[in-house]
Every structure is written in structure tokens, then in C-alpha cells.
Scaffold this motif. Structure first.
Motif, PDB file in Angstrom:
ATOM      1  N   LEU A   1       0.836  -1.204   0.000  1.00 28.40           N
ATOM      2  CA  LEU A   1       0.000   0.000   0.000  1.00 28.40           C
ATOM      3  C   LEU A   1       0.873   1.258   0.000  1.00 28.40           C
ATOM      4  CD1 LEU A   1      -2.894   1.220   0.366  1.00 28.40           C
ATOM      5  CD2 LEU A   1      -2.401   1.293   2.810  1.00 28.40           C
ATOM      6  N   ARG A   2       2.106   1.120   0.477  1.00 24.64           N
ATOM      7  CA  ARG A   2       2.958   2.290   0.706  1.00 24.64           C
ATOM      8  C   ARG A   2       3.292   3.026  -0.595  1.00 24.64           C
ATOM      9  NH1 ARG A   2       6.064   0.034   4.351  1.00 24.64           N
ATOM     10  NH2 ARG A   2       4.484   0.686   5.826  1.00 24.64           N
ATOM     11  N   GLY A   3       2.747   4.216  -0.729  1.00 23.68           N
ATOM     12  CA  GLY A   3       2.979   4.979  -1.950  1.00 23.68           C
ATOM     13  C   GLY A   3       2.114   4.517  -3.111  1.00 23.68           C
ATOM     14  N   ASN A   4       1.117   3.697  -2.819  1.00 24.49           N
ATOM     15  CA  ASN A   4       0.240   3.154  -3.863  1.00 24.49           C
ATOM     16  C   ASN A   4      -0.908   4.134  -4.102  1.00 24.49           C
ATOM     17  OD1 ASN A   4      -1.212   1.527  -5.587  1.00 24.49           O
ATOM     18  ND2 ASN A   4      -1.039  -0.301  -4.303  1.00 24.49           N
ATOM     19  N   ARG A   5      -0.599   5.214  -4.791  1.00 22.31           N
ATOM     20  CA  ARG A   5      -1.611   6.272  -4.963  1.00 22.31           C
ATOM     21  C   ARG A   5      -2.707   5.848  -5.920  1.00 22.31           C
ATOM     22  NH1 ARG A   5       2.197  11.664  -5.038  1.00 22.31           N
ATOM     23  NH2 ARG A   5       3.438  11.087  -3.220  1.00 22.31           N
ATOM     24  N   GLU A   6      -2.485   4.723  -6.621  1.00 20.20           N
ATOM     25  CA  GLU A   6      -3.562   4.190  -7.463  1.00 20.20           C
ATOM     26  C   GLU A   6      -4.780   3.825  -6.612  1.00 20.20           C
ATOM     27  OE1 GLU A   6      -3.925   4.100 -10.525  1.00 20.20           O
ATOM     28  OE2 GLU A   6      -1.928   4.418 -11.341  1.00 20.20           O
ATOM     29  N   GLN A   7      -4.551   3.584  -5.322  1.00 21.31           N
ATOM     30  CA  GLN A   7      -5.662   3.203  -4.445  1.00 21.31           C
ATOM     31  C   GLN A   7      -6.419   4.430  -3.932  1.00 21.31           C
ATOM     32  OE1 GLN A   7      -6.502   0.104  -4.201  1.00 21.31           O
ATOM     33  NE2 GLN A   7      -4.675  -0.848  -5.077  1.00 21.31           N
ATOM     34  N   LEU A   8      -5.973   5.618  -4.331  1.00 19.21           N
ATOM     35  CA  LEU A   8      -6.620   6.852  -3.879  1.00 19.21           C
ATOM     36  C   LEU A   8      -7.268   7.575  -5.052  1.00 19.21           C
ATOM     37  CD1 LEU A   8      -3.801   8.310  -1.580  1.00 19.21           C
ATOM     38  CD2 LEU A   8      -5.933   7.280  -0.800  1.00 19.21           C
ATOM     39  N   ARG A   9      -8.400   8.196  -4.799  1.00 19.53           N
ATOM     40  CA  ARG A   9      -9.021   9.074  -5.781  1.00 19.53           C
ATOM     41  C   ARG A   9      -9.488  10.338  -5.061  1.00 19.53           C
ATOM     42  NH1 ARG A   9      -6.777   6.272  -8.685  1.00 19.53           N
ATOM     43  NH2 ARG A   9      -7.465   5.177 -10.556  1.00 19.53           N
ATOM     44  N   ALA A  10      -9.422  11.464  -5.784  1.00 17.83           N
ATOM     45  CA  ALA A  10      -9.784  12.746  -5.184  1.00 17.83           C
ATOM     46  C   ALA A  10     -11.244  13.079  -5.478  1.00 17.83           C
ATOM     47  CB  ALA A  10      -8.876  13.834  -5.755  1.00 17.83           C
ATOM     48  N   VAL A  11     -11.930  13.629  -4.490  1.00 18.32           N
ATOM     49  CA  VAL A  11     -13.256  14.204  -4.731  1.00 18.32           C
ATOM     50  C   VAL A  11     -13.278  15.643  -4.240  1.00 18.32           C
ATOM     51  CG1 VAL A  11     -14.865  12.256  -4.783  1.00 18.32           C
ATOM     52  CG2 VAL A  11     -14.060  13.126  -2.587  1.00 18.32           C
ATOM     53  N   GLY A  12     -13.953  16.487  -4.973  1.00 18.95           N
ATOM     54  CA  GLY A  12     -14.116  17.877  -4.546  1.00 18.95           C
ATOM     55  C   GLY A  12     -12.812  18.661  -4.486  1.00 18.95           C
ATOM     56  N   LEU A  13     -11.833  18.258  -5.272  1.00 24.00           N
ATOM     57  CA  LEU A  13     -10.573  19.010  -5.301  1.00 24.00           C
ATOM     58  C   LEU A  13     -10.379  19.597  -6.694  1.00 24.00           C
ATOM     59  CD1 LEU A  13      -8.056  16.679  -3.417  1.00 24.00           C
ATOM     60  CD2 LEU A  13      -9.354  18.599  -2.519  1.00 24.00           C
ATOM     61  N   THR A  14      -9.597  20.643  -6.744  1.00 22.30           N
ATOM     62  CA  THR A  14      -9.265  21.184  -8.049  1.00 22.30           C
ATOM     63  C   THR A  14      -8.210  20.287  -8.698  1.00 22.30           C
ATOM     64  OG1 THR A  14      -7.439  22.482  -7.209  1.00 22.30           O
ATOM     65  CG2 THR A  14      -9.601  23.535  -7.212  1.00 22.30           C
ATOM     66  N   LYS A  15      -8.046  20.450  -9.972  1.00 22.27           N
ATOM     67  CA  LYS A  15      -7.059  19.673 -10.709  1.00 22.27           C
ATOM     68  C   LYS A  15      -5.661  19.899 -10.131  1.00 22.27           C
ATOM     69  CE  LYS A  15      -6.349  18.703 -15.553  1.00 22.27           C
ATOM     70  NZ  LYS A  15      -6.410  19.248 -16.904  1.00 22.27           N
ATOM     71  N   GLU A  16      -5.400  21.167  -9.754  1.00 19.96           N
ATOM     72  CA  GLU A  16      -4.074  21.474  -9.219  1.00 19.96           C
ATOM     73  C   GLU A  16      -3.844  20.754  -7.896  1.00 19.96           C
ATOM     74  OE1 GLU A  16      -6.155  23.764 -10.389  1.00 19.96           O
ATOM     75  OE2 GLU A  16      -5.072  24.417 -12.177  1.00 19.96           O
ATOM     76  N   GLU A  17      -4.882  20.747  -7.047  1.00 14.29           N
ATOM     77  CA  GLU A  17      -4.724  20.074  -5.753  1.00 14.29           C
ATOM     78  C   GLU A  17      -4.470  18.587  -5.961  1.00 14.29           C
ATOM     79  OE1 GLU A  17      -7.435  22.415  -2.518  1.00 14.29           O
ATOM     80  OE2 GLU A  17      -8.467  21.675  -4.282  1.00 14.29           O
TER      81      GLU A  17
END
Lengths: 146, 366, 506
Positions: C477-493
Motif C-alpha cells: 500500500l505504501r505509496g500506492n496512490r492508485e488506491q486513492l481518488r480525489a473528490v471535490g478538489l481542483t485539478k491542481e490540488e
């Protein structure tokens, strides 16, 4: 092994909730607000918080193995329950001579409320509770039952 | 045309290795794959053959796929920077195949222009550059005396399309894929190859993000967004660059559980502890069974808790691996031994050697 | 002195029907809010002293008390909120720097709440943690890029000597909180819980009371700008040493323990005279540059014979990625990063609320930077500042952290009600105080039990989440950003965080 209420004075915070709960437990209604506000005769707490400086602890009958109150009782009212090891006072036999009050080394046997010729002391809630309410309601585990 | 999406898939895999070095026609592996037709859905199939170019055994054989022939000059220019092209030809295909919509295939036999400290690193960089930078071109394979043939279709159709029955190899591995969303790109099929290492993979990696970032640390660019690609690169990193003994590959890619390590005695315990602490980023998580072909051998590996199937079989000097026993029986009806791989188990066959069993960490399933 | 313009912050509502005048509230309030008048058998409350710690409310046996934030009828003004007006009045009256405790409470975005986790469906089976092992064991310290092994010698062939590692049974440690800022009992709860769970607590910059020396294997000791309590023995007993450069709640600011708090026990621990102020300077006066940091890192490595990981703790500030990279190159085995929501026992409010950046963004950038430079394996990243739940832990690890420090969460488990008055020394919950009457209120056995329960609950939840993702070892899981998705954030964030938007596939 007979369970006893143990005192941990280093964690007693002096809130006196044990006293309040004990009073309620031994009141006529058993309801906290009613016992305090409506009942004319409020029982005495059988546990007392002793305080001096930063030290405080909740003290109640130790149910001594060699109990002076039992030895000095004229009528045999003060006795030890063989099954539980708890020291109890049989109110029917008690004549109010107060020998037990005088002989208790801890000062935890008191005269009952006004007009009664018998004594008030911890009865470990007559064995009706798995854990005595004073122990159960202590917020800091300064009383334990073991 | 190139899909920049990762395709999770269920699949069929198979492999044959003649340990005595005997070279056989690719027809055999096609027949093995045909049995597992239902494990694929016609959206990808592929083969890797080892020992197929004996006349150019010492040269790097680049199989290159062009979506668009306009990329060809750019690729060839790059190739010629560090290599001399000994021979260049289009890869023959079966013109009567039902497969009509396909890209262009070329192969180049290359030798390095000057001796370098590590020409393999130069090859790796070249492959990475072409795949990442040149639109419409993709290096399918880059090893010596081997080649990968893959595309969109059922594996048996792809095999016949590339006429692999006309090649002879001592080792063949194959793949039929069942992607859960459509793919229209031939480069996305298996096997994935880098240098001598070819990987076919049945499964999906939950650890993909970690493995990709781990590989970036060592200069590998994962451009294809497929989890199988990271396996190929991890195998290259571990076997070629870190010189890990292949029989210990399972201890890294599908390492034992801490509870198992705790029960070991020294020095084994410290050894596995060190492997897990050091190679955490190389641990593959999620369901998989993979077959890896390399120069002189082939091995199979399944995940830590055996979520995907893999069967090994032996008949005389021939070593078989497949998703299903039926695929082995189809080409070798009588086998000396048949065995299902345990969780985290590596099963290796090498040329002119007995079968070497890898370290085995079967975790008892509840 | 004229009457203050400051109105009471809280309103105490005592239900006369319920109050039995038992005086528990009177005895429990260190701020002397409640008082009993025997003449009319009534308890009165002086609201102006109330800090809203809810101790009396919690202990009242009849539920007669309710304490709420007072609604002040200022004319609504989008520019002048009540807190700003209050602060202004306070400064006009005192002429001083406003102090506060705990972490920043301003409504800056909490990125954890804008990150969603993944789970397996069909193509990849999820794993049931009740049936299959899921591993969350974590090692902190420098990792080798590869192992030198003489494979022919099998297991005995390992030639590489691993750098010293801290082994954690859960990727959560207790943050630096010094004995002094918190009570002996609070620290004891933390260290005993750390031992039971198999993780570490941090001494903070206050030295280590000799009573804790036997538990040193579960303590990371700090070397901070004041160098309080730093002795050869202090370094010797610890599991690891942390150089504190900065703190998320007060980047760029030193520390100040007022002399009144320096009791004989604190004096013994900090090695300063009883009653003297303990002032930690803003910088280390022997570290004016990165090469000075390197010198201290290696001085500590020498002092501990290279047997203990050396951590460098920095506050998350604008250029945190470059600073972290410098710390790693200076030899740090662990880089601890503390975000703007990190807590404190005392800090100027203006600093706490306005300096630094959210830890999520800092973490994403540091991890990215170290990977780009190819030095990510040379140090573990531990983050701090605003971890509230197991899901925050999982998201932090997916963003790239090796482990997280929890401070406020641990204090909440001990009973803290976030009244932010740690700096007054009158903590009614017995945590941030040295008053023997108050410190008794934290029974370390209970404290330990509650902390152990918290981490046990988190570890079960972390395993559930991992199992759902089809991952059975935390390193996947460490550094596995594929497991994360953003909601309600700007593209830059989302870009700074290095995550895709929810709805985007692989």
C-alpha cells in the motif's frame, strides 16, 4: 477467595461520586434525583472520602479478618456472613449500644440517621451486585473489587 | 490507438521447456492453448519462443510493432545510434488469417556498435525510450535468440497469424487473455518482454502503484500502464541487475508471511527478514499466476495465498506449466509427475539440469 | 483595572430540577467555576472562568449540566468574526502574544476527507482478514537498495548488514509530547501502551524521567534546540534518537516551559534548576545550515554506535520537499514531518493558525521528491499533524508515508476534550498539568488500556480496508496512490497530491 473493595489512593480524585452513588443505592427509591430532592430521610453514605492535601481516598468497612466490631458486639448483631466473609449488622438484634462504633479502627461504622438505634456500614450492597456501585461508578478506578 | 489504461484481466497461461535443448515447432504450444479457449475472450493472445533464431544467436532480436509506419524511420534512427542493424525484415504473417485489422511488424537483428560496460542497460534504455517517446511504435521483444508474437485475437488465431508453427524453440510460453474492458491495441497483449525475460500473467496486481514507483527508483519507466509490465521489469531488476538466484524470486515477489518467518531458525530467519525489509516495494500483491521465460529456462510462480491456478507437469526431459492440467494433457497425455503449485511457490526448469524446486511457503488456507 | 470587555466564552446551563447539589462539579473544576453556597444549598457557576473542557458535564451524576458555546449577538459581520473580535479585546487588555494549545482549529481544507479509497471487485478478490493473514508490520529506518548475497551459500550467504530498524506492529507511533507538557501519568500511559502494542512513543524535548529508563526500548528520545535532559544515558536507553528541528504547530518557533511548572521531578528530568524557565531556542544554535545538521546526525550516530536510527523532525513548510531531501542527504534514517494541524502544549496562536501547510500536501511532495531523486529508500517518512482515524492512516500510507505519529488522537483517548488550554497547566483531565491534585485524575492503567484499545481497533480497521483492496501486506500500500481518488478538489490540488480524480480508472 473473598472479594474485597480495594482502595487506590494514588488515583482517588476526590470527586465523591462513590458517596453519592452509595447514598442512592441505600435510599428508599434508589433514584438519584428523587432520593436527594424528595426523600425526607436520606441515608448516610457507607463510604467516605478522606482528604488531606493532595491525598484522598474512599474508605469503607474493611470487613476485617479479626473484626473488633464483631468481637465487641453485646448481642451478636454484628456478625460475619460465613459464605461471603462480609461483616454485617442484624438490625433486629442491634440495641444501639455503639460498642462497634467505638471499637472500629477505621471509623467506618456510624450511627444511622436520626431516630434510628442501629448502625450504618458498608454491606457490599448485600451481595446483590456483581460489582458494587461505588466501584462501578468510580471514574478513575480508584476503587476496585477483587 | 494505443490505450493508456490499465487492463485488469483473467487469463490462460502455458509454457513448455525441453530441458535437453531439443527445439520444437510452436504448433505444440498452440495446441495446448486451444484447450483453454474459454479462459480467453478473443481480446488478446501471445507467444514467446526461445532458441528460435539460432542463425543470429548472439544478436539482439528486436520485434517492433508499428501502428503507423511513419514512426519507422525515427525508430531506426534511434536503433542505429548505438547499434548496427545486421538484418531487417518484416515479420511474416499468414495472409489468409481471419485477422485482418492489424498493425505492422518488423524485426531487427542488432549488435552493439562499441563494447560498453553494460550493453544490456543500453538495450533497456533504448526500449524505454522508444516505448515512451515514439508515438505509434512499440518494442515487443528485445532479447537474444528469442522473440515475442502477440496481438488481439484468440491465442490460437494469433499463433497461426504469426505462423509460429514455422519456428522451432526449446522453450515456448503463451498467453490468452480475458480483459474486463476492451482493448484495441496489440502491444497490450502478453507476453511482456525486456531483454531475455518474458512474462505471461494471469491476474491483477493490487500493488501496481507501489511496484511502479519502486521501479522508477531504478530507472524503469512503466509506460504501458499494465501490471504485467511491472513484473517483467521486476524480474529484470532482480535477476539481471541484483543477481538474485531465480529460486529465491518467490521469496521476494510473493514473500513468506511474518508468522512463517518467525518460525524459522537462524540464519534463515534473518535472511528472509532482510529480504522482506529490503524488497517491500517489489512484493506483488493481489491474485496472480505467472510464467517467466528466460535464457536457458522457465519458471512459474503463484501469489502468496494462491488466488490463481497453476499446474506443473514433467514428462521425461520436458517441463510443462499451465493454468489447467488439461492444457498439459492435450500435448503430453502421459506425464511422470503432475503438481499444483502452492501459494508463493516457484517451480523452475533449466536447460540440462534437473527441475529445481524453489523455496516453498504454502500458507495453510483456512 | 477596569471591568474586562471579554464576555464569557461558554454558557453553563444547570438544570435546577436535576441538580442535587452533590458538588462533584465544584470539586472537579480546577478553574473554580462552580461554588456551593450552603446557605441556600445551591451550586453557583462563574461562567467567565469556564474553558469548556466538559469535565463537570461528564462527571455530573444527574446530567444536570450543559455547557455550550455562548452565542454573542454582535451584528453579523463577514469580516469580523467573534473569535477575531475576542482576540483583539484580549490583546488590547493584555498587550501580549496570545497563547493557545493543541492544533490549528481553522477551517483549512482537510485533504483526508477529499481522498477516497479503492476496493476489489470481481477481477481481483478481496481478502477476508478474519480468514487470511493481513500484515501491517512496519520497519522504520534506511533500506538498502539491494542485498549482497552469496547465493551458493544459501541463507548464510547474506553479506549486506541492514541499517538499524524500528519494528512496529502497526504503522502508528505516539508523537513527541514531553514530560512537562504532559503529566508523568500521561507519559506512562503512552509508553506502556507502546510497549504492549509493539510501537514507540516519543519523549519530546523534555528529557526522560529515570522512571522510564527501563522502558527505553519503546521510546524515541528527542534532541531539541534546548538540549534538555540530553545525556549519554538518555541516548543509550532509547530505541532511536530524533533531532527536532521544527514542530507543525509552531514552525520557526522555540518552546517555553514556565518556571512554575519546573517541579523537582521536572528539574531532575530536564536537568535545570527548580523553578527556572525552560526555554528552547527557535533554531539549534549549532545548526545554522544543512551541513551542520549532518554533523549532528553523525555525532548522534557515533554516540549510539550506528545501532539506532536517527530521525529528523521538521515542520511542513512551503519548501518542505527540498528540506526533507536535504535531511535525507544529511544522513537521517527517518524524516518526521509535522503538518499545520499538529498539536502543541503551548504556542502563539498567530503562529499555530497561520504558519505551515497541510500535511497531506507536504507528504505527497516529499515522497515524490525523494523518489525522483532516487533516495526514497534511504529514509522512512513518518508524518504527524491531524491523523484522526484508521482511514487517515491508510490514506497517509497510500500517499507515501511509512508510518504516522499520533498526538492529539492519543490524548483524546486519554480523555482530552480539546479545550486548548494546555498552556495554563490546569488541565482538568490530568493530562497537560503538573498539579498533583490534577495529575491523579489520569490513572495510567486506564490510560494505557484506552490507548491499547484505540490502536487495536485501528489495526483491525486497517486490515479490513487492506483486505478489501486485495492487499495482504502493508508494503503493497505504501505509496500506492492508485488506491486513492480525489473528490471535490481542483485539478491542481489533485496534481500536488499525485492522485487521479474519482471516476478515472486505472
Amino acid at each position: 477467595m473473598v472479594k474485597r473493595i480495594r482502595i487506590h489512593e494514588e488515583y482517588c480524585i476526590g470527586c465523591r461520586l462513590c458517596e453519592i452513588i452509595c447514598m442512592v443505592k441505600h435510599s428508599a427509591s434508589g433514584k438519584i434525583i428523587k432520593a436527594f430532592r424528595k426523600e425526607s430521610e436520606r441515608p448516610l453514605p457507607r463510604v467516605r472520602v478522606e482528604e488531606e492535601g493532595y491525598t484522598s481516598f474512599a474508605l469503607q468497612c474493611r470487613h476485617c479478618d479479626e473484626a473488633p466490631c464483631v468481637e465487641n458486639c453485646l448481642t451478636g448483631a454484628m456478625h460475619r456472613d460465613e459464605a461471603t466473609g462480609v461483616v454485617l449488622c442484624d438490625e433486629d438484634l442491634c440495641v444501639g449500644c455503639w460498642m462497634c462504633v467505638m471499637s472500629c479502627p477505621f471509623g467506618v461504622v456510624e450511627r444511622k440517621e436520626k431516630g434510628k438505634t442501629t448502625v450504618s456500614k458498608c454491606d457490599v450492597c448485600a451481595g446483590k451486585e456483581e460489582i458494587p456501585p461505588c466501584v462501578k461508578n468510580c471514574p478513575n478506578e480508584a476503587l476496585t473489587y477483587e | 490507438m494505443r490505450e493508456k489504461v490499465r487492463i485488469p484481466s483473467g487469463c490462460a497461461v502455458a509454457g513448455i521447456l525441453h530441458q535437453d535443448g531439443r527445439r520444437v515447432s510452436g504448433e505444440v504450444i498452440i495446441r495446448s492453448m486451444e484447450v483453454m479457449h474459454e479462459r480467453s475472450n478473443g481480446l488478446g493472445g501471445g507467444f514467446a519462443g526461445y532458441g528460435i533464431y539460432p542463425q543470429f544467436a548472439e544478436l539482439y532480436a528486436f520485434h517492433v510493432l508499428y501502428d503507423d509506419l511513419s514512426a519507422r524511420s525515427e525508430v531506426e534512427e534511434l536503433l542505429q545510434k548505438d547499434f548496427t542493424i545486421e538484418q531487417e525484415e518484416s515479420i511474416p504473417i499468414w495472409e489468409n488469417s481471419t485477422i485482418t485489422d492489424h498493425p505492422f511488424f518488423f524485426r531487427y537483428f542488432l549488435y552493439p556498435k562499441r563494447t560498453r560496460d553494460n550493453e544490456e542497460d543500453v538495450v533497456v534504455r533504448l526500449v524505454m525510450t522508444i516505448n515512451a517517446m515514439i508515438e505509434g511504435a512499440y518494442v515487443v521483444s528485445s532479447g537474444k535468440n528469442m522473440g515475442v508474437f502477440k496481438g488481439v485475437g484468440y491465442p490460437e488465431d494469433i499463433g497461426r497469424f504469426f505462423r509460429i508453427e514455422e519456428y522451432e524453440g526449446y522453450c515456448w510460453i503463451a498467453h490468452g487473455r480475458f480483459p474486463t474492458n476492451s482493448v484495441g491495441w496489440w502491444g497490450g497483449a502478453h507476453p511482456f518482454n525486456l531483454l531475455q525475460f518474458s512474462v505471461v500473467h494471469n491476474g491483477e496486481l493490487s500493488s501496481y502503484g507501489v511496484n511502479r514507483r519502486y521501479l522508477e527508483n531504478f530507472g524503469y519507466l512503466c509506460t504501458l500502464q499494465t501490471d504485467t509490465e511491472v513484473i517483467a521489469y521486476l524480474v529484470d531488476l532482480l535477476l539481471r541487475r541484483h543477481r538474485v538466484d531465480p529460486s529465491f524470486l518467490g521469496a521476494i515477489l510473493a514473500g513468506p508471511f511474518w508468522s512463517q518467518i518467525e518460525e524459522m531458525n537462524e540464519p534463515q530467519k534473518s535472511f528472509y527478514r532482510a529480504l522482506r525489509i529490503t524488497y517491500g516495494g517489489a512484493l506483488l500483491n493481489g491474485p496472480f499466476s505467472i510464467i517467466v521465460g528466460f535464457e536457458g529456462g522457465m519458471f512459474g510462480l503463484v501469489d502468496r495465498i494462491k488466488l490463481r491456478p497453476m499446474v506443473a507437469g514433467w514428462s521425461g526431459d520436458t517441463f510443462y506449466l499451465a493454468s489447467e492440467e488439461s492444457a498439459i494433457r492435450a500435448i503430453a497425455p502421459s506425464l511422470d509427475v503432475v503438481k499444483a503449485l502452492h501459494a508463493g511457490e516457484v517451480m523452475i526448469g533449466r536447460l540440462k539440469e534437473g527441475i529445481c524446486h524453489g523455496q516453498e511457503f504454502a500458507f495453510p488456507r483456512v | 483595572m477596569a471591568k474586562s470587555l471579554l464576555f464569557p466564552e461558554f454558557k453553563i446551563e444547570r438544570d435546577a430540577e436535576r441538580c442535587i447539589s452533590c458538588q462533584v462539579c465544584v470539586r472537579q473544576c480546577a478553574n473554580e467555576v462552580h461554588s456551593y453556597d450552603p446557605e441556600d444549598d445551591t451550586v453557583y457557576s462563574a461562567e467567565e472562568h469556564c474553558v469548556g473542557c466538559q469535565r463537570c458535564v461528564t462527571l455530573c451524576p444527574t446530567g444536570a449540566l450543559e455547557i455550550r458555546k455562548r452565542e454573542i449577538g454582535f451584528r453579523p459581520n463577514a469580516n469580523w468574526d467573534v473569535a477575531s473580535i475576542r482576540n483583539l479585546y484580549k490583546q488590547a487588555e493584555t498587550g501580549g502574544v496570545l497563547l493557545t494549545g493543541m492544533g490549528c482549529d481553522k477551517p483549512y481544507p482537510i485533504y483526508w476527507d477529499h481522498l477516497l479509497l479503492n476496493a476489489s471487485q470481481v477481477t481481483n478478490p478481496s481478502i477476508d482478514p478474519l480468514r487470511e493473514p493481513i500484515e501491517i508490520r512496519t520497519f522504520l529506518g534506511k533500506k538498502e537498495p539491494f542485498l549482497e548475497v552469496a547465493w551458493s551459500e544459501e541463507f548464510a550467504g547474506l553479506k549486506t548488514r541492514l541499517a538499524p530498524q524500528l519494528e512496529l506492529s502497526i504503522p502508528v507511533l505516539f508523537s513527541a509530547m514531553s514530560y512537562g507538557s504532559i503529566s508523568y501519568n500521561a507519559f506512562r500511559s503512552l509508553v506502556e501502551a507502546a510497549k504492549e502494542i509493539g510501537t514507540f512513543c516519543n519523549s519530546g524535548e523534555g528529557g526522560l524521567h529515570p522512571g522510564f529508563y527501563p522502558l527505553g526500548d519503546w521510546i524515541i528520545v528527542q534532541v531539541a534546540s534546548g538540549r534538555f535532559g540530553v545525556t549519554p544515558e538518555y541516548l543509550e536507553v532509547a530505541a532511536a534518537v530524533e533531532i527536532k528541528i521544527g514542530q507543525g504547530a509552531k514552525p520557526g518557533i522555540g518552546g517555553h516551559l514556565p518556571g512554575e511548572k519546573v517541579s523537582p521531578e521536572i528539574s531532575r528530568t530536564r536537568r535545570i534548576p527548580v523553578g527556572s524557565d525552560a526555554i528552547s531556542p527557535a533554531p539549534h544554535h549549532d545548526i545554522y545550515s544543512i551541513e551542520d545538521l549532518e554533523r549532528l546526525v553523525f555525532a548522534l550516530k557515533e554516540a549510539t554506535r550506528y545501532e539506532k536510527p536517527i530521525s529528523v523532525k521538521i515542520a511542513a513548510v512551503h519548501n518542505v520537499a527540498a528540506i526533507a531531501s536535504g535531511a535525507v542527504r544529511a544522513g537521517a534514517d527517518i524524516v518526521a514531518i509535522d503538518g499545520i494541524r499538529g498539536g502543541t502544549g503551548a504556542a502563539p496562536q498567530v503562529i499555530r493558525d497561520n504558519v505551515g501547510i497541510p500535511i497531506e500536501l507536504a507528504l505527497a511532495q516529499v515522497d515524490e521528491r525523494l523518489r525522483k531523486e532516487g533516495i526514497r529508500h534511504r529514509a522512512s517518512i513518518v508524518i504527524a499533524g491531524g491523523i484522526r482515524s484508521s482511514s487517515d492512516v491508510v490514506k497517509a500510507i497510500a500517499l507515501g508515508a511509512d508510518a504516522v505519529y499520533i498526538g492529539t488522537s492519543a490524548l483524546l483517548a486519554l480523555g482530552c476534550h480539546l479545550c486548548q488550554k494546555c498552556y495554563t497547566g490546569k488541565c482538568n483531565w490530568g493530562i497537560a498539568t503538573q498539579d498533583p491534585y490534577l495529575t491523579k485524575r489520569l490513572n495510567p492503567q486506564m490510560g494505557k488500556r484506552r490507548l491499547v484499545n484505540l490502536l487495536r481497533a485501528w489495526s483491525l480497521e486497517i486490515k479490513e480496508i487492506l483486505g478489501g483492496m486485495g492487499i495482504n501486506a502493508i508494503e503493497s500500500l505504501r505509496g500506492n496512490r492508485e488506491q486513492l481518488r480525489a473528490v471535490g478538489l481542483t485539478k491542481e490540488e489533485a496534481q500536488v497530491l499525485g492522485v487521479k480524480m474519482a471516476g478515472e480508472g486505472w
